[in-house]
Design a protein around this motif. Structure first.
Motif, PDB file in Angstrom:
ATOM      1  N   LEU A  84      49.798  44.004  39.156  1.00 12.18           N
ATOM      2  CA  LEU A  84      50.152  42.866  38.303  1.00 12.18           C
ATOM      3  C   LEU A  84      50.009  41.559  39.077  1.00 12.18           C
ATOM      4  CD1 LEU A  84      51.327  41.510  35.789  1.00 12.18           C
ATOM      5  CD2 LEU A  84      53.618  42.029  36.674  1.00 12.18           C
ATOM      6  N   ALA A  85      50.466  41.532  40.324  1.00  6.06           N
ATOM      7  CA  ALA A  85      50.388  40.314  41.134  1.00  6.06           C
ATOM      8  C   ALA A  85      48.949  39.851  41.286  1.00  6.06           C
ATOM      9  CB  ALA A  85      51.019  40.564  42.500  1.00  6.06           C
ATOM     10  N   ARG A  86      48.041  40.780  41.479  1.00  5.00           N
ATOM     11  CA  ARG A  86      46.631  40.411  41.630  1.00  5.00           C
ATOM     12  C   ARG A  86      46.071  39.845  40.328  1.00  5.00           C
ATOM     13  NH1 ARG A  86      45.127  45.683  45.392  1.00  5.00           N
ATOM     14  NH2 ARG A  86      45.552  44.652  47.407  1.00  5.00           N
ATOM     15  N   ARG A  87      46.500  40.402  39.205  1.00  2.00           N
ATOM     16  CA  ARG A  87      46.053  39.852  37.918  1.00  2.00           C
ATOM     17  C   ARG A  87      46.610  38.445  37.722  1.00  2.00           C
ATOM     18  NH1 ARG A  87      47.432  45.088  36.159  1.00  2.00           N
ATOM     19  NH2 ARG A  87      49.284  44.316  35.054  1.00  2.00           N
ATOM     20  N   LEU A  88      47.859  38.247  38.102  1.00  2.24           N
ATOM     21  CA  LEU A  88      48.483  36.942  37.938  1.00  2.24           C
ATOM     22  C   LEU A  88      47.849  35.903  38.857  1.00  2.24           C
ATOM     23  CD1 LEU A  88      52.213  38.071  37.656  1.00  2.24           C
ATOM     24  CD2 LEU A  88      50.812  37.104  35.828  1.00  2.24           C
ATOM     25  N   LEU A  89      47.486  36.304  40.071  1.00  4.51           N
ATOM     26  CA  LEU A  89      46.830  35.372  40.990  1.00  4.51           C
ATOM     27  C   LEU A  89      45.481  34.915  40.443  1.00  4.51           C
ATOM     28  CD1 LEU A  89      47.650  37.020  44.442  1.00  4.51           C
ATOM     29  CD2 LEU A  89      48.366  34.739  43.681  1.00  4.51           C
ATOM     30  N   ALA A  90      44.828  35.792  39.706  1.00  2.78           N
ATOM     31  CA  ALA A  90      43.511  35.463  39.151  1.00  2.78           C
ATOM     32  C   ALA A  90      43.610  34.688  37.835  1.00  2.78           C
ATOM     33  CB  ALA A  90      42.709  36.745  38.927  1.00  2.78           C
TER      34      ALA A  90
END
Length: 208
Positions: A84-90
């Motif tokens: 989820l964090a990686r999706r949010l960073l993108a």
């Protein structure tokens, strides 16, 4: 924990209703229950196998021992949040503080929503061993993602390295600390608990 198809293995010790889970996941579920209710040190591989309705040999067909079970359970508490964090960073379409709040809220729900307080297993001294390097690596990646989101919550100025590290430690510590609060009152509604914790994290970040 996934629900992949059953792997052909050894027979069960006794017939049990089909849970719909794979044999591997049934063993993980049994280990999660026993580790969190009876304690990791007091739980044997035989007890895990018996709780899952299987022979001990079946357990060893899937896992090398207790450490393997614990390592996989621990990683299951982190990998969804990292994804989820990686999706949010993108996601550049939302403000950093909004994305940080979503990560905090979701992370708390992941740690507290399940039937067993798996986050409490973080405190085991055994978790410092080399076998758990994978868990620590994923956890470090998640903490770094928190830091990246935090860095974007200070519009108009750049947080110096020390200040960013401190705020990241405080926010990440708050999120992981919910395992102790949840253990003291497991009947607290998880949704409101997660929202309140996310609000507190934003205040630490200086945006709430």
């Amino acid at each position: 924990m996934g629900t992949t198809g059953r792997k052909v293995g050894r027979p069960r010790a006794e017939p049990r209703p089909d849970s719909g889970m794979s044999t591997r996941d049934e063993l993980l579920a049994a280990a999660a229950e026993l580790f969190t209710t009876h304690g990791y040190a007091a739980t044997t591989t035989r007890a895990v196998a018996e709780r899952a309705g299987m022979r001990q040999a079946t357990m060893y067909h899937y896992f090398g021992g207790k450490e393997d079970l614990l390592a996989e359970l621990l990683e299951s508490t982190v990998t969804p949040s990292l994804a989820l964090a990686r999706r949010l960073l993108a996601d550049d379409g939302r403000a950093p503080e909004e994305r940080l709040r979503e990560l905090c809220r979701s992370d708390v729900e992941l740690l507290c929503r399940g039937p067993h307080n798996l986050g409490g297993l973080y405190l085991l001294p055994e978790v410092q061993g080399e076998r758990f390097a994978g868990f620590h690596r994923v956890r470090a990646d998640l903490k770094d993602a928190y830091g990246q989101l935090l860095a974007g919550t200070a519009p108009g100025r750049t947080l110096d390295k020390g200040e960013l590290a401190l705020r990241t430690d405080l926010v990440f510590g708050l999120i992981e600390g919910v395992i102790l609060v949840h253990r003291s009152d497991p009947d607290r509604p998880v949704g409101s608990f997660a929202s309140a914790t996310a609000d507190a994290a934003l205040r630490i970040a200086g945006t709430g």
